[in-house]
Design an enzyme around this catalytic site. Structure first.
Site, PDB file in Angstrom:
ATOM      1  N   LYS A 120      29.907  44.483  41.163  1.00  0.00           N
ATOM      2  CA  LYS A 120      30.970  45.350  41.688  1.00  0.00           C
ATOM      3  C   LYS A 120      31.049  45.274  43.217  1.00  0.00           C
ATOM      4  CE  LYS A 120      30.907  48.683  37.848  1.00  0.00           C
ATOM      5  NZ  LYS A 120      30.827  50.142  37.529  1.00  0.00           N
TER       6      LYS A 120
ATOM      7  N   TYR B  90      40.195  49.155  33.345  1.00  0.00           N
ATOM      8  CA  TYR B  90      39.561  50.437  33.012  1.00  0.00           C
ATOM      9  C   TYR B  90      40.508  51.390  32.293  1.00  0.00           C
ATOM     10  CZ  TYR B  90      35.123  49.584  35.456  1.00  0.00           C
ATOM     11  OH  TYR B  90      33.877  49.118  35.827  1.00  0.00           O
TER      12      TYR B  90
ATOM     13  N   PHE C 216      37.146  60.959  36.969  1.00  0.00           N
ATOM     14  CA  PHE C 216      36.663  59.945  37.926  1.00  0.00           C
ATOM     15  C   PHE C 216      37.573  58.721  37.997  1.00  0.00           C
ATOM     16  CE2 PHE C 216      34.471  59.093  33.870  1.00  0.00           C
ATOM     17  CZ  PHE C 216      34.720  57.731  33.686  1.00  0.00           C
TER      18      PHE C 216
ATOM     19  N   ARG D  64      22.985  45.613  28.698  1.00  0.00           N
ATOM     20  CA  ARG D  64      23.062  47.062  28.951  1.00  0.00           C
ATOM     21  C   ARG D  64      21.654  47.597  29.241  1.00  0.00           C
ATOM     22  NH1 ARG D  64      28.070  49.712  29.683  1.00  0.00           N
ATOM     23  NH2 ARG D  64      27.011  51.615  29.013  1.00  0.00           N
TER      24      ARG D  64
ATOM     25  N   THR E  51      24.524  54.700  33.448  1.00  0.00           N
ATOM     26  CA  THR E  51      25.628  54.781  34.410  1.00  0.00           C
ATOM     27  C   THR E  51      25.179  55.449  35.710  1.00  0.00           C
ATOM     28  OG1 THR E  51      27.057  55.050  32.478  1.00  0.00           O
ATOM     29  CG2 THR E  51      28.050  55.476  34.634  1.00  0.00           C
TER      30      THR E  51
ATOM     31  N   ARG F 139      20.533  48.991  38.050  1.00  0.00           N
ATOM     32  CA  ARG F 139      21.118  50.165  38.707  1.00  0.00           C
ATOM     33  C   ARG F 139      20.043  51.021  39.367  1.00  0.00           C
ATOM     34  NH1 ARG F 139      25.649  51.383  33.993  1.00  0.00           N
ATOM     35  NH2 ARG F 139      27.393  50.268  34.976  1.00  0.00           N
TER      36      ARG F 139
ATOM     37  N   ASN G  60      27.847  51.807  41.160  1.00  0.00           N
ATOM     38  CA  ASN G  60      26.606  51.499  40.450  1.00  0.00           C
ATOM     39  C   ASN G  60      26.367  49.989  40.273  1.00  0.00           C
ATOM     40  OD1 ASN G  60      28.538  51.135  38.517  1.00  0.00           O
ATOM     41  ND2 ASN G  60      27.780  52.708  37.120  1.00  0.00           N
TER      42      ASN G  60
ATOM     43  N   HIS H 151      28.619  46.035  36.232  1.00  0.00           N
ATOM     44  CA  HIS H 151      29.262  46.422  34.968  1.00  0.00           C
ATOM     45  C   HIS H 151      28.707  45.566  33.852  1.00  0.00           C
ATOM     46  CE1 HIS H 151      32.447  47.184  31.978  1.00  0.00           C
ATOM     47  NE2 HIS H 151      32.390  45.883  31.744  1.00  0.00           N
TER      48      HIS H 151
ATOM     49  N   GLU I 163      37.085  41.789  27.464  1.00  0.00           N
ATOM     50  CA  GLU I 163      36.837  41.734  28.913  1.00  0.00           C
ATOM     51  C   GLU I 163      36.678  40.292  29.403  1.00  0.00           C
ATOM     52  OE1 GLU I 163      34.743  46.159  29.100  1.00  0.00           O
ATOM     53  OE2 GLU I 163      33.559  44.406  29.663  1.00  0.00           O
TER      54      GLU I 163
END
Ligand code: UDP
Ligand code: MG
Length: 134
Positions: free
Chosen positions: A10, A50, A58, A86, A92, A103, A113, A116, A127
């Site tokens: 990100k 998103y 948010f 993950r 998150t 993270r 964070n 993704h 995606e």
């Protein structure tokens, strides 16, 4: 396609020059990078990516953040890629993330964070097609 997932480094990852460290971490966990590029999402593109979060409190700030600078999407391959990735990125909210997750190691806030990861095989497929259409 349960051996592939979509990761994004990100904007905060690139701004803080963490790209090399994060890629090294991912490769050391046994993932293979099948595709990778750098791009700067426009707001409409971030909104499309998103869309599932539209209407959440948010959402607007998330769109602003994700279009605030370049990011690096990549297709990663490994057995059980979605679940395993993950696990290595952590929750998150980086404060709640397990030790030695990306993270926990690098992220500063829930919004920024750092990485993704797709949350299901179905979403991974969508995606991947979003960033790497044939
Ligand atoms: N996010 C946020 N505030 C929240 C929840 C999420 O800013 O309370 C941001 C954060 O960047 C997160 C993204 O929105 O990674 C997508 O949220 P999701 O619940 O899908 O979390 P993820 O799957 O990325 O862990
Ligand atoms: Mg998610």
């Amino acid at each position: 396609m349960n051996n592939k997932t979509l990761a994004i480094l990100k904007p905060d990852c690139l701004k803080r020059n963490l790209t090399g460290k994060v890629i090294d971490f991912i490769l050391n966990k046994g993932f293979t990078i099948k595709a990778m590029k750098q791009l700067h999402l426009t707001e409409p593109e971030a909104e499309r990516f998103y869309a599932v979060h539209k209407g959440k409190d948010f959402y607007d700030e998330l769109i602003e953040y994700m279009s605030s600078g370049p990011c690096i999407p990549m297709v990663l391959e490994k057995e059980n890629a979605v679940e395993t990735f993950r696990e290595i990125i952590g929750t998150t909210d980086p404060k709640e993330a397990a030790e030695n997750t990306l993270r926990r190691l690098y992220a500063k806030t829930t919004q920024r964070n750092t990485v993704h990861g797709s949350d299901s095989d179905e979403n991974a497929q969508k995606e991947i097609a979003f960033f790497f259409p044939l």
